[in-house]
Scaffold this motif. Structure first.
Motif, PDB file in Angstrom:
ATOM      1  N   LEU A  80    -101.092 -16.233 -55.470  1.00 26.89           N
ATOM      2  CA  LEU A  80     -99.900 -15.566 -56.001  1.00 26.89           C
ATOM      3  C   LEU A  80     -99.039 -14.974 -54.893  1.00 26.89           C
ATOM      4  CD1 LEU A  80    -101.240 -13.696 -59.127  1.00 26.89           C
ATOM      5  CD2 LEU A  80     -99.788 -15.683 -59.054  1.00 26.89           C
ATOM      6  N   LYS A  81     -99.607 -14.830 -53.672  1.00 29.27           N
ATOM      7  CA  LYS A  81     -98.827 -14.155 -52.616  1.00 29.27           C
ATOM      8  C   LYS A  81     -97.682 -15.020 -52.126  1.00 29.27           C
ATOM      9  CE  LYS A  81    -102.038 -10.804 -50.819  1.00 29.27           C
ATOM     10  NZ  LYS A  81    -103.302 -11.302 -51.423  1.00 29.27           N
ATOM     11  N   ASN A  82     -97.877 -16.384 -52.102  1.00 31.63           N
ATOM     12  CA  ASN A  82     -96.764 -17.193 -51.602  1.00 31.63           C
ATOM     13  C   ASN A  82     -95.900 -17.745 -52.727  1.00 31.63           C
ATOM     14  OD1 ASN A  82     -98.353 -19.242 -52.565  1.00 31.63           O
ATOM     15  ND2 ASN A  82     -99.081 -19.882 -50.563  1.00 31.63           N
ATOM     16  N   PHE A  83     -95.884 -17.050 -53.864  1.00 32.27           N
ATOM     17  CA  PHE A  83     -94.931 -17.432 -54.908  1.00 32.27           C
ATOM     18  C   PHE A  83     -93.511 -17.065 -54.511  1.00 32.27           C
ATOM     19  CE2 PHE A  83     -97.007 -18.108 -59.261  1.00 32.27           C
ATOM     20  CZ  PHE A  83     -97.867 -19.022 -58.697  1.00 32.27           C
ATOM     21  N   GLY A  84     -93.375 -15.969 -53.738  1.00 36.16           N
ATOM     22  CA  GLY A  84     -92.067 -15.593 -53.232  1.00 36.16           C
ATOM     23  C   GLY A  84     -91.179 -14.967 -54.284  1.00 36.16           C
ATOM     24  N   LYS A  85     -90.080 -14.422 -53.811  1.00 37.14           N
ATOM     25  CA  LYS A  85     -89.110 -13.801 -54.715  1.00 37.14           C
ATOM     26  C   LYS A  85     -88.235 -14.873 -55.351  1.00 37.14           C
ATOM     27  CE  LYS A  85     -89.646  -9.304 -53.807  1.00 37.14           C
ATOM     28  NZ  LYS A  85     -90.260  -8.476 -54.828  1.00 37.14           N
ATOM     29  N   GLU A  86     -87.824 -14.593 -56.581  1.00 38.81           N
ATOM     30  CA  GLU A  86     -86.833 -15.476 -57.204  1.00 38.81           C
ATOM     31  C   GLU A  86     -85.467 -14.823 -57.045  1.00 38.81           C
ATOM     32  OE1 GLU A  86     -87.713 -17.003 -61.138  1.00 38.81           O
ATOM     33  OE2 GLU A  86     -89.649 -16.065 -60.939  1.00 38.81           O
ATOM     34  N   PRO A  87     -84.546 -15.520 -56.389  1.00 42.85           N
ATOM     35  CA  PRO A  87     -83.207 -14.938 -56.270  1.00 42.85           C
ATOM     36  C   PRO A  87     -82.481 -14.982 -57.613  1.00 42.85           C
ATOM     37  CG  PRO A  87     -83.239 -17.124 -55.341  1.00 42.85           C
ATOM     38  CD  PRO A  87     -84.649 -16.821 -55.708  1.00 42.85           C
ATOM     39  N   LEU A  88     -81.892 -13.860 -57.975  1.00 44.95           N
ATOM     40  CA  LEU A  88     -81.138 -13.808 -59.233  1.00 44.95           C
ATOM     41  C   LEU A  88     -79.688 -14.130 -58.949  1.00 44.95           C
ATOM     42  CD1 LEU A  88     -82.418 -10.739 -61.262  1.00 44.95           C
ATOM     43  CD2 LEU A  88     -82.551 -13.147 -61.828  1.00 44.95           C
ATOM     44  N   ARG A  89     -79.231 -15.262 -59.468  1.00 48.64           N
ATOM     45  CA  ARG A  89     -77.846 -15.637 -59.248  1.00 48.64           C
ATOM     46  C   ARG A  89     -77.015 -15.158 -60.421  1.00 48.64           C
ATOM     47  NH1 ARG A  89     -80.202 -20.238 -57.331  1.00 48.64           N
ATOM     48  NH2 ARG A  89     -80.243 -20.266 -55.072  1.00 48.64           N
ATOM     49  N   THR A  90     -75.849 -14.642 -60.114  1.00 49.85           N
ATOM     50  CA  THR A  90     -74.989 -14.127 -61.170  1.00 49.85           C
ATOM     51  C   THR A  90     -74.538 -15.243 -62.092  1.00 49.85           C
ATOM     52  OG1 THR A  90     -74.177 -12.714 -59.436  1.00 49.85           O
ATOM     53  CG2 THR A  90     -73.111 -12.534 -61.558  1.00 49.85           C
ATOM     54  N   ILE A  91     -74.298 -16.430 -61.497  1.00 52.14           N
ATOM     55  CA  ILE A  91     -73.765 -17.521 -62.326  1.00 52.14           C
ATOM     56  C   ILE A  91     -74.812 -18.010 -63.317  1.00 52.14           C
ATOM     57  CG2 ILE A  91     -74.268 -19.201 -60.493  1.00 52.14           C
ATOM     58  CD1 ILE A  91     -71.486 -20.391 -61.807  1.00 52.14           C
ATOM     59  N   SER A  92     -76.094 -18.086 -62.868  1.00 49.87           N
ATOM     60  CA  SER A  92     -77.107 -18.554 -63.830  1.00 49.87           C
ATOM     61  C   SER A  92     -77.391 -17.475 -64.865  1.00 49.87           C
ATOM     62  CB  SER A  92     -78.368 -18.959 -63.090  1.00 49.87           C
ATOM     63  OG  SER A  92     -79.010 -17.844 -62.566  1.00 49.87           O
ATOM     64  N   LEU A  93     -77.335 -16.183 -64.453  1.00 50.94           N
ATOM     65  CA  LEU A  93     -77.498 -15.104 -65.434  1.00 50.94           C
ATOM     66  C   LEU A  93     -76.401 -15.167 -66.485  1.00 50.94           C
ATOM     67  CD1 LEU A  93     -78.476 -11.840 -63.566  1.00 50.94           C
ATOM     68  CD2 LEU A  93     -79.725 -12.991 -65.344  1.00 50.94           C
ATOM     69  N   ALA A  94     -75.147 -15.353 -66.018  1.00 50.41           N
ATOM     70  CA  ALA A  94     -74.021 -15.392 -66.959  1.00 50.41           C
ATOM     71  C   ALA A  94     -74.118 -16.604 -67.872  1.00 50.41           C
ATOM     72  CB  ALA A  94     -72.698 -15.415 -66.181  1.00 50.41           C
ATOM     73  N   ALA A  95     -74.464 -17.776 -67.272  1.00 48.87           N
ATOM     74  CA  ALA A  95     -74.568 -18.987 -68.096  1.00 48.87           C
ATOM     75  C   ALA A  95     -75.693 -18.859 -69.110  1.00 48.87           C
ATOM     76  CB  ALA A  95     -74.807 -20.202 -67.199  1.00 48.87           C
ATOM     77  N   GLY A  96     -76.847 -18.343 -68.669  1.00 43.98           N
ATOM     78  CA  GLY A  96     -77.967 -18.188 -69.595  1.00 43.98           C
ATOM     79  C   GLY A  96     -77.650 -17.211 -70.706  1.00 43.98           C
ATOM     80  N   GLY A  97     -77.051 -16.081 -70.356  1.00 48.11           N
ATOM     81  CA  GLY A  97     -76.697 -15.105 -71.388  1.00 48.11           C
ATOM     82  C   GLY A  97     -75.687 -15.654 -72.372  1.00 48.11           C
ATOM     83  N   ALA A  98     -74.654 -16.344 -71.851  1.00 44.64           N
ATOM     84  CA  ALA A  98     -73.609 -16.857 -72.740  1.00 44.64           C
ATOM     85  C   ALA A  98     -74.154 -17.932 -73.670  1.00 44.64           C
ATOM     86  CB  ALA A  98     -72.455 -17.424 -71.905  1.00 44.64           C
ATOM     87  N   ILE A  99     -74.927 -18.886 -73.117  1.00 43.93           N
ATOM     88  CA  ILE A  99     -75.427 -19.987 -73.952  1.00 43.93           C
ATOM     89  C   ILE A  99     -76.417 -19.468 -74.986  1.00 43.93           C
ATOM     90  CG2 ILE A  99     -76.738 -22.124 -73.908  1.00 43.93           C
ATOM     91  CD1 ILE A  99     -75.550 -22.694 -71.211  1.00 43.93           C
ATOM     92  N   SER A 100     -77.309 -18.542 -74.572  1.00 43.69           N
ATOM     93  CA  SER A 100     -78.299 -18.077 -75.543  1.00 43.69           C
ATOM     94  C   SER A 100     -77.651 -17.203 -76.605  1.00 43.69           C
ATOM     95  CB  SER A 100     -79.439 -17.359 -74.837  1.00 43.69           C
ATOM     96  OG  SER A 100     -78.941 -16.370 -73.998  1.00 43.69           O
ATOM     97  N   LEU A 101     -76.633 -16.396 -76.230  1.00 46.09           N
ATOM     98  CA  LEU A 101     -75.948 -15.599 -77.261  1.00 46.09           C
ATOM     99  C   LEU A 101     -75.194 -16.503 -78.233  1.00 46.09           C
ATOM    100  CD1 LEU A 101     -74.504 -12.392 -75.629  1.00 46.09           C
ATOM    101  CD2 LEU A 101     -76.207 -12.608 -77.403  1.00 46.09           C
ATOM    102  N   PHE A 102     -74.552 -17.548 -77.697  1.00 45.95           N
ATOM    103  CA  PHE A 102     -73.842 -18.491 -78.578  1.00 45.95           C
ATOM    104  C   PHE A 102     -74.809 -19.144 -79.554  1.00 45.95           C
ATOM    105  CE2 PHE A 102     -72.622 -22.944 -79.240  1.00 45.95           C
ATOM    106  CZ  PHE A 102     -71.483 -22.729 -80.000  1.00 45.95           C
ATOM    107  N   LEU A 103     -76.000 -19.549 -79.049  1.00 42.72           N
ATOM    108  CA  LEU A 103     -76.969 -20.192 -79.938  1.00 42.72           C
ATOM    109  C   LEU A 103     -77.524 -19.214 -80.955  1.00 42.72           C
ATOM    110  CD1 LEU A 103     -78.662 -22.781 -77.791  1.00 42.72           C
ATOM    111  CD2 LEU A 103     -78.498 -22.926 -80.240  1.00 42.72           C
ATOM    112  N   LEU A 104     -77.737 -17.957 -80.531  1.00 42.73           N
ATOM    113  CA  LEU A 104     -78.222 -16.944 -81.480  1.00 42.73           C
ATOM    114  C   LEU A 104     -77.240 -16.761 -82.623  1.00 42.73           C
ATOM    115  CD1 LEU A 104     -80.050 -14.613 -82.341  1.00 42.73           C
ATOM    116  CD2 LEU A 104     -78.808 -13.159 -80.789  1.00 42.73           C
ATOM    117  N   PHE A 105     -75.929 -16.652 -82.282  1.00 42.67           N
ATOM    118  CA  PHE A 105     -74.952 -16.427 -83.342  1.00 42.67           C
ATOM    119  C   PHE A 105     -74.761 -17.660 -84.208  1.00 42.67           C
ATOM    120  CE2 PHE A 105     -73.734 -12.724 -80.810  1.00 42.67           C
ATOM    121  CZ  PHE A 105     -73.830 -11.799 -81.814  1.00 42.67           C
TER     122      PHE A 105
END
Lengths: 99, 160
Positions: free
Chosen positions: B77-102
């Motif tokens: 587990l030590k060399n799993f490393g950090k996952e960089p959080l990209r704003t564009i993937s956060l925005a795309a994921g939030g928008a698509i999942s909210l659209f599908l929820l509604f």
């Protein structure tokens, strides 16, 4: 406990799972999100099976469970094989096949 | 009483699902995924799908999540490393999942009235359609499980 409540539960689980599939880069976390997507479909199948009064929907939940078990076994075998080559489970290290 | 337990376990399962998707530590994510599946099994119990609830806890909780956790034990587990959080993937994921929820909620809004009947379907009720009407798919699924097991062993085998 109306059928719409099951829609809310299923929609929330699906939205969370889809968010995880898009955002996460760890393959194991991607598998967790995929299981959530399968489960959100199961919730609606159970609800409509109850609502229609026959049990065909619950039989399909049974099949979805079997397919999820097969998917987990094959997927984890692929992840273990990839980890042996690259010492990583991050999807960005597996981008050699990308165009 | 059914309603109270339904809302309680539905809330718990969504909260644990959010934790399992967003937590940085994969082991803790897997454990909260287990909790989410067990809560979902309780939701099936409150809806009267007794056998499905039992199978959910046994197969998802007892087999699939444990399989993931065992696989994580073989990795470092030590060399799993950090996952960089990209704003564009956060925005795309939030928008698509909210659209599908509604869109799911919009499709389900016409089922607003009515209620789930308070019958219980145990193993005996479920066996009748499973072993008469859906006998061929049942056998095909057993072949699928065999193929998946052989394939998993073949793929995961260490090369000599």
């Amino acid at each position: 406990m109306t059928p719409f409540d099951f829609f809310i539960l299923s929609g929330l689980l699906f939205a969370v799972g889809l968010f995880g599939v898009i955002v996460r880069r760890n393959v194991i976390s991607l598998f967790f999100s995929l299981e959530l997507l399968l489960n959100s479909a199961n919730v609606l199948l159970v609800a409509f099976s109850r609502l229609h009064g026959n049990l065909f929907g619950e039989v399909f939940v049974f099949f979805v469970l079997a397919v999820a078990a097969a998917e987990a076994a094959v997927g984890l075998a692929i992840v273990v094989a990839l980890y042996r080559y690259r010492k990583s489970v991050n999807t960005e290290d597996f981008s050699t096949l990308r165009w | 009483m059914r309603e109270v337990f339904f809302y309680l376990f539905a809330f718990l399962s969504v909260v644990f699902a959010v934790v399992s998707v967003t937590h940085r530590n994969v082991i803790k994510g897997g454990l909260s995924l287990l909790a989410s599946f067990v809560a979902l099994g309780a939701v099936y119990f409150t809806a009267g799908a007794e056998f499905i609830g039992i199978v959910q806890v046994i197969v998802y909780g007892g087999a699939i999540v444990v399989l993931y956790l065992f696989t994580l034990m073989t990795m470092d587990l030590k060399n799993f490393g950090k996952e960089p959080l990209r704003t564009i993937s956060l925005a795309a994921g939030g928008a698509i999942s909210l659209f599908l929820l509604f869109s799911i909620l919009y499709a389900g809004y016409r089922f607003y009235g009515g209620s789930i009947p308070a019958t219980v379907s145990g193993a005996k009720e479920l066996a009748l359609p499973l072993f008469y009407r859906f006998l061929l798919p049942f056998e095909v699924v057993s072949v699928l499980l065999l193929v998946a097991t052989v394939g998993a062993v073949a793929v995961g085998r260490r090369e000599e």
